[in-house]
Design a protein around this motif. Structure first.
Motif, PDB file in Angstrom:
ATOM      1  N   LEU A 236       1.995   2.538  -0.546  1.00 59.51           N
ATOM      2  CA  LEU A 236       1.478   2.806   0.789  1.00 59.51           C
ATOM      3  C   LEU A 236       2.601   3.267   1.710  1.00 59.51           C
ATOM      4  O   LEU A 236       2.436   4.242   2.465  1.00 59.51           O
ATOM      5  CB  LEU A 236       0.820   1.537   1.351  1.00 59.51           C
ATOM      6  CG  LEU A 236       0.318   1.641   2.782  1.00 59.51           C
ATOM      7  CD1 LEU A 236      -0.725   2.737   2.906  1.00 59.51           C
ATOM      8  CD2 LEU A 236      -0.247   0.306   3.264  1.00 59.51           C
TER       9      LEU A 236
ATOM     10  N   ARG B  42       3.358   6.882   1.068  1.00 60.38           N
ATOM     11  CA  ARG B  42       2.348   7.771   1.640  1.00 60.38           C
ATOM     12  C   ARG B  42       2.489   7.876   3.151  1.00 60.38           C
ATOM     13  O   ARG B  42       2.384   8.951   3.731  1.00 60.38           O
ATOM     14  CB  ARG B  42       0.939   7.267   1.292  1.00 60.38           C
ATOM     15  CG  ARG B  42       0.540   7.481  -0.153  1.00 60.38           C
ATOM     16  CD  ARG B  42      -0.964   7.392  -0.335  1.00 60.38           C
ATOM     17  NE  ARG B  42      -1.538   6.122   0.089  1.00 60.38           N
ATOM     18  CZ  ARG B  42      -1.575   5.039  -0.689  1.00 60.38           C
ATOM     19  NH1 ARG B  42      -1.067   5.072  -1.903  1.00 60.38           N
ATOM     20  NH2 ARG B  42      -2.127   3.930  -0.246  1.00 60.38           N
ATOM     21  N   GLN B  43       2.768   6.735   3.776  1.00 59.08           N
ATOM     22  CA  GLN B  43       2.874   6.756   5.234  1.00 59.08           C
ATOM     23  C   GLN B  43       4.146   7.462   5.687  1.00 59.08           C
ATOM     24  O   GLN B  43       4.161   8.128   6.721  1.00 59.08           O
ATOM     25  CB  GLN B  43       2.808   5.325   5.781  1.00 59.08           C
ATOM     26  CG  GLN B  43       1.412   4.729   5.578  1.00 59.08           C
ATOM     27  CD  GLN B  43       1.259   3.350   6.143  1.00 59.08           C
ATOM     28  OE1 GLN B  43       2.228   2.576   6.216  1.00 59.08           O
ATOM     29  NE2 GLN B  43       0.036   3.001   6.519  1.00 59.08           N
TER      30      GLN B  43
ATOM     31  N   ALA C 210       3.255  11.009   5.536  1.00 55.17           N
ATOM     32  CA  ALA C 210       2.323  11.349   6.617  1.00 55.17           C
ATOM     33  C   ALA C 210       3.065  11.471   7.944  1.00 55.17           C
ATOM     34  O   ALA C 210       2.836  12.405   8.718  1.00 55.17           O
ATOM     35  CB  ALA C 210       1.229  10.287   6.711  1.00 55.17           C
ATOM     36  N   LEU C 211       3.969  10.520   8.204  1.00 56.98           N
ATOM     37  CA  LEU C 211       4.710  10.561   9.471  1.00 56.98           C
ATOM     38  C   LEU C 211       5.600  11.795   9.549  1.00 56.98           C
ATOM     39  O   LEU C 211       5.720  12.432  10.603  1.00 56.98           O
ATOM     40  CB  LEU C 211       5.554   9.292   9.621  1.00 56.98           C
ATOM     41  CG  LEU C 211       4.766   8.024   9.936  1.00 56.98           C
ATOM     42  CD1 LEU C 211       5.667   6.789   9.846  1.00 56.98           C
ATOM     43  CD2 LEU C 211       4.135   8.117  11.321  1.00 56.98           C
TER      44      LEU C 211
ATOM     45  N   ASN D 257       5.009  14.576   8.542  1.00 54.52           N
ATOM     46  CA  ASN D 257       4.220  15.767   8.876  1.00 54.52           C
ATOM     47  C   ASN D 257       3.538  15.688  10.230  1.00 54.52           C
ATOM     48  O   ASN D 257       2.946  16.675  10.681  1.00 54.52           O
ATOM     49  CB  ASN D 257       3.153  15.991   7.805  1.00 54.52           C
ATOM     50  CG  ASN D 257       3.741  16.624   6.567  1.00 54.52           C
ATOM     51  OD1 ASN D 257       4.470  17.593   6.659  1.00 54.52           O
ATOM     52  ND2 ASN D 257       3.411  16.054   5.420  1.00 54.52           N
ATOM     53  N   ALA D 258       3.596  14.532  10.870  1.00 55.73           N
ATOM     54  CA  ALA D 258       2.796  14.319  12.079  1.00 55.73           C
ATOM     55  C   ALA D 258       2.995  15.430  13.105  1.00 55.73           C
ATOM     56  O   ALA D 258       2.031  15.945  13.673  1.00 55.73           O
ATOM     57  CB  ALA D 258       3.140  12.965  12.698  1.00 55.73           C
ATOM     58  N   ASP D 259       4.242  15.826  13.319  1.00 59.40           N
ATOM     59  CA  ASP D 259       4.522  16.797  14.376  1.00 59.40           C
ATOM     60  C   ASP D 259       4.282  18.234  13.942  1.00 59.40           C
ATOM     61  O   ASP D 259       4.281  19.142  14.774  1.00 59.40           O
ATOM     62  CB  ASP D 259       5.980  16.665  14.847  1.00 59.40           C
ATOM     63  CG  ASP D 259       6.204  15.371  15.615  1.00 59.40           C
ATOM     64  OD1 ASP D 259       5.210  14.719  15.965  1.00 59.40           O
ATOM     65  OD2 ASP D 259       7.372  15.028  15.855  1.00 59.40           O
TER      66      ASP D 259
ATOM     67  N   GLN E 198       1.725  19.302  11.729  1.00 62.69           N
ATOM     68  CA  GLN E 198       0.398  19.542  11.176  1.00 62.69           C
ATOM     69  C   GLN E 198      -0.180  20.883  11.604  1.00 62.69           C
ATOM     70  O   GLN E 198      -0.510  21.733  10.785  1.00 62.69           O
ATOM     71  CB  GLN E 198      -0.574  18.451  11.645  1.00 62.69           C
ATOM     72  CG  GLN E 198      -0.213  17.062  11.184  1.00 62.69           C
ATOM     73  CD  GLN E 198      -1.009  16.653   9.953  1.00 62.69           C
ATOM     74  OE1 GLN E 198      -0.977  17.338   8.941  1.00 62.69           O
ATOM     75  NE2 GLN E 198      -1.695  15.537  10.079  1.00 62.69           N
TER      76      GLN E 198
ATOM     77  N   ASN F  20      11.657  11.708  14.626  1.00 63.51           N
ATOM     78  CA  ASN F  20      10.516  10.947  15.140  1.00 63.51           C
ATOM     79  C   ASN F  20       9.885  10.106  14.043  1.00 63.51           C
ATOM     80  O   ASN F  20       9.567   8.928  14.242  1.00 63.51           O
ATOM     81  CB  ASN F  20       9.462  11.906  15.695  1.00 63.51           C
ATOM     82  CG  ASN F  20       9.899  12.533  17.003  1.00 63.51           C
ATOM     83  OD1 ASN F  20      10.764  12.009  17.705  1.00 63.51           O
ATOM     84  ND2 ASN F  20       9.303  13.674  17.326  1.00 63.51           N
ATOM     85  N   ALA F  21       9.699  10.713  12.898  1.00 63.97           N
ATOM     86  CA  ALA F  21       9.033  10.022  11.803  1.00 63.97           C
ATOM     87  C   ALA F  21       9.853   8.820  11.336  1.00 63.97           C
ATOM     88  O   ALA F  21       9.340   7.700  11.228  1.00 63.97           O
ATOM     89  CB  ALA F  21       8.807  10.983  10.647  1.00 63.97           C
TER      90      ALA F  21
ATOM     91  N   THR G  69       9.949   5.794  13.775  1.00 62.19           N
ATOM     92  CA  THR G  69       8.728   4.987  13.737  1.00 62.19           C
ATOM     93  C   THR G  69       8.621   4.228  12.417  1.00 62.19           C
ATOM     94  O   THR G  69       8.260   3.040  12.387  1.00 62.19           O
ATOM     95  CB  THR G  69       7.494   5.881  13.932  1.00 62.19           C
ATOM     96  OG1 THR G  69       7.542   6.425  15.256  1.00 62.19           O
ATOM     97  CG2 THR G  69       6.209   5.094  13.757  1.00 62.19           C
TER      98      THR G  69
ATOM     99  N   LYS H 150      10.821   1.305  12.634  1.00 62.55           N
ATOM    100  CA  LYS H 150      10.267   0.269  13.518  1.00 62.55           C
ATOM    101  C   LYS H 150       9.241  -0.566  12.758  1.00 62.55           C
ATOM    102  O   LYS H 150       9.125  -1.771  12.965  1.00 62.55           O
ATOM    103  CB  LYS H 150       9.629   0.916  14.755  1.00 62.55           C
ATOM    104  CG  LYS H 150      10.632   1.164  15.878  1.00 62.55           C
ATOM    105  CD  LYS H 150       9.938   1.336  17.217  1.00 62.55           C
ATOM    106  CE  LYS H 150       9.406   2.743  17.379  1.00 62.55           C
ATOM    107  NZ  LYS H 150       8.773   2.969  18.685  1.00 62.55           N
ATOM    108  N   ALA H 151       8.519   0.087  11.868  1.00 63.00           N
ATOM    109  CA  ALA H 151       7.473  -0.632  11.135  1.00 63.00           C
ATOM    110  C   ALA H 151       8.020  -1.395   9.930  1.00 63.00           C
ATOM    111  O   ALA H 151       7.537  -2.472   9.606  1.00 63.00           O
ATOM    112  CB  ALA H 151       6.396   0.343  10.691  1.00 63.00           C
ATOM    113  N   PHE H 152       9.034  -0.835   9.276  1.00 65.25           N
ATOM    114  CA  PHE H 152       9.422  -1.374   7.960  1.00 65.25           C
ATOM    115  C   PHE H 152      10.842  -1.888   7.848  1.00 65.25           C
ATOM    116  O   PHE H 152      11.231  -2.373   6.784  1.00 65.25           O
ATOM    117  CB  PHE H 152       9.191  -0.307   6.869  1.00 65.25           C
ATOM    118  CG  PHE H 152       7.757   0.019   6.628  1.00 65.25           C
ATOM    119  CD1 PHE H 152       6.900  -0.927   6.073  1.00 65.25           C
ATOM    120  CD2 PHE H 152       7.231   1.256   6.961  1.00 65.25           C
ATOM    121  CE1 PHE H 152       5.565  -0.629   5.839  1.00 65.25           C
ATOM    122  CE2 PHE H 152       5.900   1.561   6.738  1.00 65.25           C
ATOM    123  CZ  PHE H 152       5.066   0.610   6.182  1.00 65.25           C
TER     124      PHE H 152
END
Lengths: 215, 215
Positions: free
Chosen positions: B168, B171-172, B175-176, B178-180, B182, B202-203, B206, B209-211
């Motif tokens: 996961l 994948r995240q 995903a992050l 590519n966020a900017d 897309q 940016n990716a 973040t 910060k999460a992991f």
DNA sequence: ACATTTTTAGACACACTTGTCCAAATCGTC
DNA sequence: GACGATTTGGACAAGTGTGTCTAAAAATGT
């Protein structure tokens, strides 16, 4: 004297019904076959309409295509704003409410028929119609991202989230939402409800690990 | 007696050169015009080859298309594995190293010619060739995600990250990343170096910060 | 230099699509 | 029931694209 029971929309009824039925069928066929591969006879058949009617309404294939994209963009856009209006501004359970919101976003906007069709058309034919899709970009993603960013900013202001750049947070929220479904969607498949919930849960959990306000 | 200066690849030299030149041109044209809109004469011209040569090599349009997808998938896959092999297993500066890795991922895999072409072909024609793209899915995303997940798991094991589900997280991370970009990518545009760096920064911020592991 | 294979250019048949035209049928409305 | 507008189906011309075939030219290997 006009006995309008209701101030109906300007064009007559059957006419309009055929118009939307053509748009609907054209959207499906353009998506399946691409612009070049789309066959007007097939669209007519799928719409339950004679080919001549399509030419009467839209002139030629290119104008039909443009009409389809405009229609899809308008609907998809409306769907986004409607769904964003259900954003949990005063959440009881932040995680659960955001997950539910993400699920709504999926089923009403990202994974529904119009959303899938529009995305595919943008990707496939975007370069062929720069102005058309530039317009979509400004009316669509730009506005919806801003709207979503405003909602996140409000949560941050309320002390529930810790966000520097709400626009970035909104983009990353949407990106995380899609993390688990990328490949599925790429191949045109429809994820089931359970997959939607799982994807949303995974996304929101990570989002909150990154952005939940301390304390 | 064979005077092989070098055990060259089996098929002769010019033959092979034309083969790749055809694949190259076909990839470009299939992407620009879609399968139905692609014109074999145009591909031949763009490849600097006669039309008959294409038919000699690939038989018909459909087989040419399949050959193109296989080739692109193989190259893209190789690019992913090569880039993932530069993952910072023993980072000096975790954030900086991950950002640099993300930039490499972009420029070598996601935003480069082959990657863009392959993605577009999958999206546009995926439904028409289920087995072909099912094969891509298993050889491509599945494997690369697993490889990336293994690297993240290692960082977690080393105490640098706090990750429950490495798959996961991988994948995240993607995903992050590519966020900017897309919408930019959707319209077939090429983001510049600065945009790549910004998106990656940016990716990764973040993501960490999460992991990032506490302490 | 010779023999073999590959490539080339062009002509070709065939099928398919778009967009137009038109007369008959249908629909909606008064 | 009658009127005007819309829809229909079918025929049609023109253009385009695929895939085949041929004989000549070029490249390749020995």
């Amino acid at each position: 004297m006009k006995t309008d029971t209701v101030p109906d929309i300007l064009p007559p009824r059957g006419h309009d019904a055929k118009r939307v039925s053509v748009i609907e069928a054209a959207a499906a066929v353009f998506c399946r076959e691409g612009f070049a591969g789309a066959n007007i006879d097939l669209i007519a058949a799928e719409a339950g309409v004679s080919r001549q009617t399509i030419y009467n309404h839209h002139g030629d294939k290119e104008h039909l295509f443009i009409a389809v994209v405009r229609e899809l963009a308008e609907r998809t856009n409306a769907g986004y704003f409607e769904t964003i209006s259900t954003f949990p501004d005063q959440p009881e359970d932040l995680e659960a409410d955001l997950i539910a919101f993400a699920v709504r976003l999926h089923s009403n906007c990202i994974c529904n028929r119009d959303g899938k069709f529009l995305r595919k058309l943008v990707q496939a034919e975007g370069e062929r119609y720069p102005e058309l899709f530039a317009g979509w970009r400004e009316q669509g993603p730009s506005r919806t991202w801003a709207a979503l960013a405003a909602r996140f900013a409000r949560l941050a202001h309320a002390g529930l989230l810790d966000i520097d750049d709400p626009d970035l947070a909104a983009r990353q929220f949407l990106a995380l939402i899609n993390a688990d479904l990328q490949v599925t969607m790429m191949l045109g498949m429809q994820p089931d409800e359970a997959a939607l919930r799982t994807a949303s849960t995974n996304a929101v959990r990570t989002f909150l690990k990154a952005f939940r306000a301390p304390g």
